[in-house]
Design a protein around this motif. Structure first.
Motif, PDB file in Angstrom:
ATOM      1  N   VAL A 153       0.839  -1.200   0.000  1.00 49.74           N
ATOM      2  CA  VAL A 153       0.000   0.000   0.000  1.00 49.74           C
ATOM      3  C   VAL A 153       0.874   1.251   0.000  1.00 49.74           C
ATOM      4  O   VAL A 153       0.604   2.224  -0.710  1.00 49.74           O
ATOM      5  CB  VAL A 153      -0.949   0.000   1.214  1.00 49.74           C
ATOM      6  N   ALA A 154       1.926   1.230   0.816  1.00 54.81           N
ATOM      7  CA  ALA A 154       2.849   2.369   0.857  1.00 54.81           C
ATOM      8  C   ALA A 154       3.454   2.625  -0.524  1.00 54.81           C
ATOM      9  O   ALA A 154       3.591   3.781  -0.952  1.00 54.81           O
ATOM     10  CB  ALA A 154       3.945   2.122   1.891  1.00 54.81           C
ATOM     11  N   LYS A 155       3.819   1.562  -1.213  1.00 54.34           N
ATOM     12  CA  LYS A 155       4.391   1.708  -2.555  1.00 54.34           C
ATOM     13  C   LYS A 155       3.392   2.366  -3.509  1.00 54.34           C
ATOM     14  O   LYS A 155       3.767   3.221  -4.328  1.00 54.34           O
ATOM     15  CB  LYS A 155       4.819   0.347  -3.093  1.00 54.34           C
ATOM     16  N   GLU A 156       2.128   1.975  -3.408  1.00 52.75           N
ATOM     17  CA  GLU A 156       1.101   2.592  -4.255  1.00 52.75           C
ATOM     18  C   GLU A 156       0.970   4.073  -3.952  1.00 52.75           C
ATOM     19  O   GLU A 156       0.822   4.896  -4.865  1.00 52.75           O
ATOM     20  CB  GLU A 156      -0.241   1.890  -4.045  1.00 52.75           C
ATOM     21  N   ASN A 157       1.022   4.421  -2.668  1.00 53.33           N
ATOM     22  CA  ASN A 157       0.921   5.834  -2.302  1.00 53.33           C
ATOM     23  C   ASN A 157       2.131   6.619  -2.779  1.00 53.33           C
ATOM     24  O   ASN A 157       2.002   7.760  -3.243  1.00 53.33           O
ATOM     25  CB  ASN A 157       0.765   5.961  -0.785  1.00 53.33           C
ATOM     26  N   GLY A 158       3.311   6.021  -2.690  1.00 54.66           N
ATOM     27  CA  GLY A 158       4.500   6.697  -3.183  1.00 54.66           C
ATOM     28  C   GLY A 158       4.432   6.926  -4.678  1.00 54.66           C
ATOM     29  O   GLY A 158       4.814   7.998  -5.178  1.00 54.66           O
ATOM     30  N   LYS A 159       3.921   5.943  -5.405  1.00 51.49           N
ATOM     31  CA  LYS A 159       3.775   6.083  -6.853  1.00 51.49           C
ATOM     32  C   LYS A 159       2.751   7.151  -7.195  1.00 51.49           C
ATOM     33  O   LYS A 159       2.963   7.964  -8.100  1.00 51.49           O
ATOM     34  CB  LYS A 159       3.368   4.738  -7.455  1.00 51.49           C
ATOM     35  N   GLN A 160       1.641   7.159  -6.454  1.00 49.25           N
ATOM     36  CA  GLN A 160       0.596   8.142  -6.713  1.00 49.25           C
ATOM     37  C   GLN A 160       1.113   9.565  -6.559  1.00 49.25           C
ATOM     38  O   GLN A 160       0.785  10.457  -7.355  1.00 49.25           O
ATOM     39  CB  GLN A 160      -0.584   7.930  -5.763  1.00 49.25           C
ATOM     40  N   HIS A 161       1.938   9.772  -5.540  1.00 50.95           N
ATOM     41  CA  HIS A 161       2.438  11.121  -5.271  1.00 50.95           C
ATOM     42  C   HIS A 161       3.812  11.373  -5.893  1.00 50.95           C
ATOM     43  O   HIS A 161       4.420  12.413  -5.632  1.00 50.95           O
ATOM     44  CB  HIS A 161       2.485  11.363  -3.763  1.00 50.95           C
ATOM     45  N   GLN A 162       4.279  10.413  -6.703  1.00 52.69           N
ATOM     46  CA  GLN A 162       5.538  10.556  -7.446  1.00 52.69           C
ATOM     47  C   GLN A 162       6.697  10.891  -6.497  1.00 52.69           C
ATOM     48  O   GLN A 162       7.462  11.838  -6.729  1.00 52.69           O
ATOM     49  CB  GLN A 162       5.387  11.620  -8.544  1.00 52.69           C
ATOM     50  N   LEU A 163       6.837  10.065  -5.468  1.00 46.65           N
ATOM     51  CA  LEU A 163       7.883  10.264  -4.471  1.00 46.65           C
ATOM     52  C   LEU A 163       8.877   9.111  -4.552  1.00 46.65           C
ATOM     53  O   LEU A 163       8.508   7.950  -4.442  1.00 46.65           O
ATOM     54  CB  LEU A 163       7.271  10.338  -3.070  1.00 46.65           C
ATOM     55  N   ALA A 164      10.137   9.449  -4.736  1.00 51.14           N
ATOM     56  CA  ALA A 164      11.189   8.442  -4.862  1.00 51.14           C
ATOM     57  C   ALA A 164      11.758   8.130  -3.478  1.00 51.14           C
ATOM     58  O   ALA A 164      12.552   8.894  -2.926  1.00 51.14           O
ATOM     59  CB  ALA A 164      12.291   8.943  -5.788  1.00 51.14           C
ATOM     60  N   VAL A 165      11.330   7.017  -2.920  1.00 50.74           N
ATOM     61  CA  VAL A 165      11.830   6.559  -1.630  1.00 50.74           C
ATOM     62  C   VAL A 165      12.187   5.080  -1.746  1.00 50.74           C
ATOM     63  O   VAL A 165      11.875   4.424  -2.742  1.00 50.74           O
ATOM     64  CB  VAL A 165      10.786   6.761  -0.509  1.00 50.74           C
ATOM     65  N   ARG A 166      12.807   4.556  -0.694  1.00 57.68           N
ATOM     66  CA  ARG A 166      13.192   3.146  -0.668  1.00 57.68           C
ATOM     67  C   ARG A 166      12.235   2.371   0.237  1.00 57.68           C
ATOM     68  O   ARG A 166      11.915   2.816   1.338  1.00 57.68           O
ATOM     69  CB  ARG A 166      14.630   3.018  -0.156  1.00 57.68           C
ATOM     70  N   TYR A 167      11.796   1.198  -0.220  1.00 56.56           N
ATOM     71  CA  TYR A 167      10.873   0.356   0.543  1.00 56.56           C
ATOM     72  C   TYR A 167      11.569  -0.957   0.889  1.00 56.56           C
ATOM     73  O   TYR A 167      12.082  -1.652   0.001  1.00 56.56           O
ATOM     74  CB  TYR A 167       9.612   0.050  -0.273  1.00 56.56           C
ATOM     75  N   LEU A 168      11.570  -1.314   2.176  1.00 55.90           N
ATOM     76  CA  LEU A 168      12.205  -2.543   2.617  1.00 55.90           C
ATOM     77  C   LEU A 168      11.286  -3.293   3.575  1.00 55.90           C
ATOM     78  O   LEU A 168      10.715  -2.691   4.486  1.00 55.90           O
ATOM     79  CB  LEU A 168      13.541  -2.245   3.311  1.00 55.90           C
ATOM     80  N   ALA A 169      11.169  -4.600   3.372  1.00 52.32           N
ATOM     81  CA  ALA A 169      10.324  -5.423   4.235  1.00 52.32           C
ATOM     82  C   ALA A 169      11.160  -6.043   5.350  1.00 52.32           C
ATOM     83  O   ALA A 169      12.267  -6.529   5.114  1.00 52.32           O
ATOM     84  CB  ALA A 169       9.644  -6.514   3.420  1.00 52.32           C
TER      85      ALA A 169
END
Length: 281
Positions: A153-169
């Protein structure tokens, strides 16, 4: 209700229906606006217009679901945070105004810090880390979560707002071993199991318990943070944790004992409740 009902008639029905089921009547308007993607001015201008049958049916279904306890945000699929819409699902907590206060406090603290390296632990829908990135485009932001569903879900929100961040599980600091950060922030699970009996059904029955409850009277995750924080936070460095309404003294004592040379304090929210634990190394 007649097929050719107006927006006003449907709204009046919804308000009455929710009141009968002891739900807040304001939710009727909120749900309609969110489903339509309208602002209040547009709704007022359209009150006497006929509502399309498909929209009416969707709206009535949402009202009935909310009457049984389903949160509005899970029905519409989003909530606003710092004036931005963020997707939420049953795998993520619903953003709350108190968390906006925590983010605002972090932004104020790092105002003069150039290109900060920020870690958001237990990011959920991503509201904290993504908002920090949106407000501070120069920051290098990492979002982690033990729940792969929440991280998606966080990845979808980052894509929606065009924010380049790193996601790690992964769990707490496990995804970032051997790294250090200028800023570490988290809104971890902190509600004691015993408090379940005091909680509203809309929260208890629908929001993810993994993100709500913690053992050891709600302190279990803070205890782990206190022991590991100095390994991952730079010196100087700043950390901020959202805390429960009466946990300030106890959480402060945990971190002060683990980090005797650090400056540790807590602050209250606008309602006067303990809300954030702050640490400077």
């Amino acid at each position: 209700m007649a097929t050719n009902a107006t927006y006003l008639e449907v709204l009046q029905w919804a308000s009455s229906f929710l009141a009968h089921h002891k739900r807040e009547e304001y939710a009727a308007e909120r749900l309609l606006l969110d489903l339509l993607g309208w602002d209040k001015t547009k709704l007022i201008q359209s009150l006497q217009a006929e509502i399309p049958e498909a929209i009416k049916q969707r709206y009535q279904a949402a009202i009935k679901a909310h009457a049984t306890g389903m949160p509005i945000q899970y029905l519409t699929g989003f909530e606003y945070f710092f004036d931005r819409p963020f997707k939420v699902t049953a795998d993520t907590l619903i953003p709350r105004p108190e968390t906006e206060e925590v983010v605002a406090r972090v932004l104020a603290e790092i105002d003069s810090l150039q290109a900060p390296k920020i870690l958001d632990v237990g990011t959920g829908s991503g509201i904290i880390g993504l908002t920090l990135k949106a407000e501070r485009p120069d920051a290098a932001v990492t979002l982690t979560d033990i729940s792969s569903e929440a991280l998606a879900v966080a990845k979808e929100n980052g894509k929606q707002h065009q924010l380049a961040v790193r996601y790690l599980a992964g769990d707490l600091f496990a995804p970032v071993t051997k790294e250090k950060f200028d800023v570490i922030v988290s809104n971890p699970p902190y509600i004691p199991e015993i408090d379940k009996q005091l909680m509203e059904d809309v929260v208890l029955e629908h929001e993810p318990h993994l993100a709500l409850f913690a053992e050891n009277d709600g302190l279990a995750i803070y205890q782990r943070f206190a022991q590991e924080l100095s390994t991952y936070l730079k010196t100087p460095g700043f950390a901020a944790f959202e805390i429960g309404f009466n946990q300030g003294q106890r959480v402060k004592a945990l971190f002060q004992q683990a980090l005797p040379t650090a400056h540790v304090w807590y602050e209250k929210d606008l309602a006067g409740n303990d809300r954030m634990l702050l640490i400077q190394l």
